[in-house]
Design an enzyme around this catalytic site. Structure first.
Site, short mmCIF file in Angstrom:
data_model
loop_
_atom_site.label_atom_id
_atom_site.label_comp_id
_atom_site.label_asym_id
_atom_site.label_seq_id
_atom_site.Cartn_x
_atom_site.Cartn_y
_atom_site.Cartn_z
N GLY A 21 0.84 -3.35 4.62
CA GLY A 21 0.32 -2.07 5.12
C GLY A 21 -0.81 -2.30 5.89
N ALA A 22 -0.69 -3.38 6.73
CA ALA A 22 -1.78 -3.90 7.79
C ALA A 22 -1.97 -3.28 9.18
CB ALA A 22 -1.40 -5.42 7.96
N ASN A 23 -1.21 -2.11 9.36
CA ASN A 23 -1.02 -1.57 10.49
C ASN A 23 -2.24 -0.65 10.83
OD1 ASN A 23 1.10 -0.18 8.61
ND2 ASN A 23 0.32 1.38 10.05
N GLY A 25 -5.98 1.24 8.57
CA GLY A 25 -6.88 1.67 7.36
C GLY A 25 -7.44 0.03 6.93
N ILE A 26 -7.50 0.03 5.63
CA ILE A 26 -8.03 -0.88 4.81
C ILE A 26 -7.50 -2.25 5.18
CG2 ILE A 26 -8.51 -1.89 2.68
CD1 ILE A 26 -9.08 1.21 1.95
N GLY A 27 -6.17 -2.15 5.25
CA GLY A 27 -5.16 -3.50 5.43
C GLY A 27 -5.42 -3.99 6.81
N SER A 151 -7.58 1.42 -7.34
CA SER A 151 -8.48 2.71 -7.05
C SER A 151 -9.36 3.14 -8.28
CB SER A 151 -7.55 3.88 -6.57
OG SER A 151 -8.23 4.87 -6.35
N TYR A 176 -0.42 9.45 -8.96
CA TYR A 176 -0.87 8.38 -8.32
C TYR A 176 -1.82 7.50 -9.15
CZ TYR A 176 -4.26 6.22 -4.75
OH TYR A 176 -5.10 5.39 -4.20
N1 NAP Z 1 -9.07 4.92 1.37
C1 NAP Z 1 -9.38 5.21 0.13
O1 NAP Z 1 -10.42 5.71 0.04
C2 NAP Z 1 -8.71 4.56 -1.08
C3 NAP Z 1 -9.37 4.78 -2.48
C4 NAP Z 1 -8.78 4.05 -3.30
C5 NAP Z 1 -7.80 3.06 -3.14
N2 NAP Z 1 -7.12 3.11 -1.91
C6 NAP Z 1 -5.97 2.17 -1.61
O2 NAP Z 1 -6.21 1.11 -0.28
C7 NAP Z 1 -4.70 0.86 0.16
C8 NAP Z 1 -5.00 1.01 1.40
O3 NAP Z 1 -4.86 2.41 1.66
P1 NAP Z 1 -5.51 3.04 3.07
O4 NAP Z 1 -6.74 3.77 2.48
O5 NAP Z 1 -5.86 1.83 3.90
O6 NAP Z 1 -4.59 4.03 3.69
P2 NAP Z 1 -3.75 4.04 5.09
O7 NAP Z 1 -4.77 3.98 5.88
O8 NAP Z 1 -2.75 5.17 4.81
O9 NAP Z 1 -2.83 2.73 4.88
C9 NAP Z 1 -1.89 2.52 4.11
C10 NAP Z 1 -0.97 1.69 4.58
O10 NAP Z 1 0.43 1.38 3.58
C11 NAP Z 1 1.45 1.45 4.45
N3 NAP Z 1 2.70 1.94 3.53
C12 NAP Z 1 2.74 2.93 2.91
N4 NAP Z 1 3.94 3.02 2.24
C13 NAP Z 1 4.49 2.01 2.60
C14 NAP Z 1 5.75 1.58 2.49
N5 NAP Z 1 6.98 2.01 1.64
N6 NAP Z 1 6.07 0.15 2.84
C15 NAP Z 1 5.08 -0.71 3.54
N7 NAP Z 1 4.07 -0.10 3.76
C16 NAP Z 1 3.67 1.09 3.47
C17 NAP Z 1 1.09 2.54 5.50
O11 NAP Z 1 2.09 2.25 6.53
P3 NAP Z 1 2.23 3.58 7.64
O12 NAP Z 1 1.23 3.34 8.51
O13 NAP Z 1 3.65 3.09 8.23
O14 NAP Z 1 2.47 4.82 6.81
C18 NAP Z 1 -0.14 1.93 5.95
O15 NAP Z 1 -0.02 0.56 6.70
C19 NAP Z 1 -3.78 1.82 -0.82
O16 NAP Z 1 -3.18 0.82 -1.88
C20 NAP Z 1 -4.40 2.80 -1.52
O17 NAP Z 1 -3.96 3.39 -2.53
C21 NAP Z 1 -7.55 3.64 -0.77
#
Ligand code: NAP
Length: 308
Positions: A21-23, A25-27, A151, A176
């Site tokens: 999920g590196a495209n 957000g956090i990744g 999380s 979740y």
């Molecule tokens: N943001 C927060 O406040 C927060 C808080 C607690 C935990 N987290 C955790 O942090 C991690 C990163 O989340 P983020 O906040 O950076 O969200 P994000 O910006 O939505 O990024 C999520 C990433 O996961 C990818 N993804 C989703 N389903 C997938 C699949 N089936 N196969 C491969 N990749 C997939 C998405 O791809 P697409 O772009 O193609 O959808 C995107 O690259 C997650 O595990 C989330 O639970 C985030």
């Protein structure tokens, strides 16, 4: 007290990292900072156009970065196996594996290609299989690290062993919470197993506090329920940036002092924002019996067998 920031990332030249999920957000930020430190980084993403856009964005800022792309849909066992086959064929050791991709609080129950509830299937089972398949490569690295992103939402979570697919009474947030509690149970159990075989690798769990990312739009933001719908807006007010949210991940994966079996998150108010420090998960996350049961069920559901 000085805070840990990206300026403290040790040189990563010669290392290979894979970030799911590196495209975005956090990744994305974790991948970019690792590349800045000299690491070769594989962006493991389900959408190849988005992955290429992310690669170009990193190259624009860091023209000498080594960025590769791997097609990986964690909601499909076929895709996970294909990605692993492709990676393993290269014969390379994998120094850093970041289990980051995720989906959150989907308004309606959805299933993966293999019939798992989408959050448990993607966030936990997908990474469980992906890690198991890549583990031989991580074990070949001199000091491999596996960082799994959990999380704050693991709190109050429950592993519904009697209905992991949420066939009955699906509710978005508990689904979740279950997946994020599973991330912690998995990460800590993996560390116990690595220690038992005296492997050089460490398994670490992190959380990013509350960070403004697309996660909230893609999940609760799609709900018809007004309270759920406004969550993304609310998050833009209380949340920190996605770059800041990547710090615990970067700490876990690069800080020499980050320990296997530990949990790192932000140091601010209620761990919602700030700089990485060691934090405490809920007691059940450390329960070895619960973790062993989840491990067994995860193996049975996916057919993967760990070499540990
Ligand atoms: N943001 C927060 O406040 C927060 C808080 C607690 C935990 N987290 C955790 O942090 C991690 C990163 O989340 P983020 O906040 O950076 O969200 P994000 O910006 O939505 O990024 C999520 C990433 O996961 C990818 N993804 C989703 N389903 C997938 C699949 N089936 N196969 C491969 N990749 C997939 C998405 O791809 P697409 O772009 O193609 O959808 C995107 O690259 C997650 O595990 C989330 O639970 C985030």
């Amino acid at each position: 007290m000085s805070h840990w920031t990206t300026s403290e990332i040790p040189l990563q030249a010669g290392k290979l990292a894979l970030v799911t999920g590196a495209n975005i957000g956090i990744g994305f930020h974790a991948a970019k900072e690792l590349a800045r430190a000299g690491c070769t980084v594989i962006l493991a993403c389900r959408n190849q156009q988005k992955a290429e856009a992310a690669r170009q964005s990193i190259l624009k800022e860091l023209p000498n970065a080594n960025i590769e792309i791997l097609s990986l849909d964690l909601a499909s066992l076929v895709s996970i196996h294909a990605a692993a086959d492709q990676f393993l064929a290269s014969g390379r050791a994998l120094d850093l594996l970041i289990n980051n991709a995720g989906v959150m609080a989907l308004p309606t129950r959805q299933l993966t290609a293999d019939g798992f509830e989408l959050q448990f299937g993607t966030n936990h089972l997908g990474h469980f299989v992906h890690t198991g398949l890549l583990l031989p490569s991580v074990l070949r690295a001199p000091a491999g690290r596996i960082v799994t992103v959990s999380s704050l939402a693991h709190r109050g979570g429950k592993i519904r062993f009697d209905d992991l697919r949420w066939d009955k009474d699906y509710v978005p947030w508990p689904a979740y919470r279950q997946s994020k509690l599973a991330n912690l149970l998995f990460g800590f159990e993996l560390q116990r197993r690595l220690e038992r075989m005296e492997a050089p690798a460490r398994s670490i769990v992190v959380h990013p506090g509350v960070s403004v990312t697309n996660l909230f739009h893609a999940g609760p933001g799609q709900s018809k329920n007004l309270f759920m719908k406004i969550i993304p807006f609310f998050i833009t007010i209380i949340g920190q940036s996605d770059a800041q949210g990547a710090l615990p991940t970067l700490y876990g994966v690069t800080a020499p002092e980050a320990q296997g079996g530990r949990y790192y998150g932000p140091d601010g108010f209620r761990e919602m924002r700030g700089f990485p420090v060691e934090v405490k998960a809920e007691a059940q996350a450390y329960d070895p019996e619960l973790a062993a049961r989840l491990w067994q069920v995860s193996q049975d559901l996916t057919g993967i067998r760990y070499p540990l």
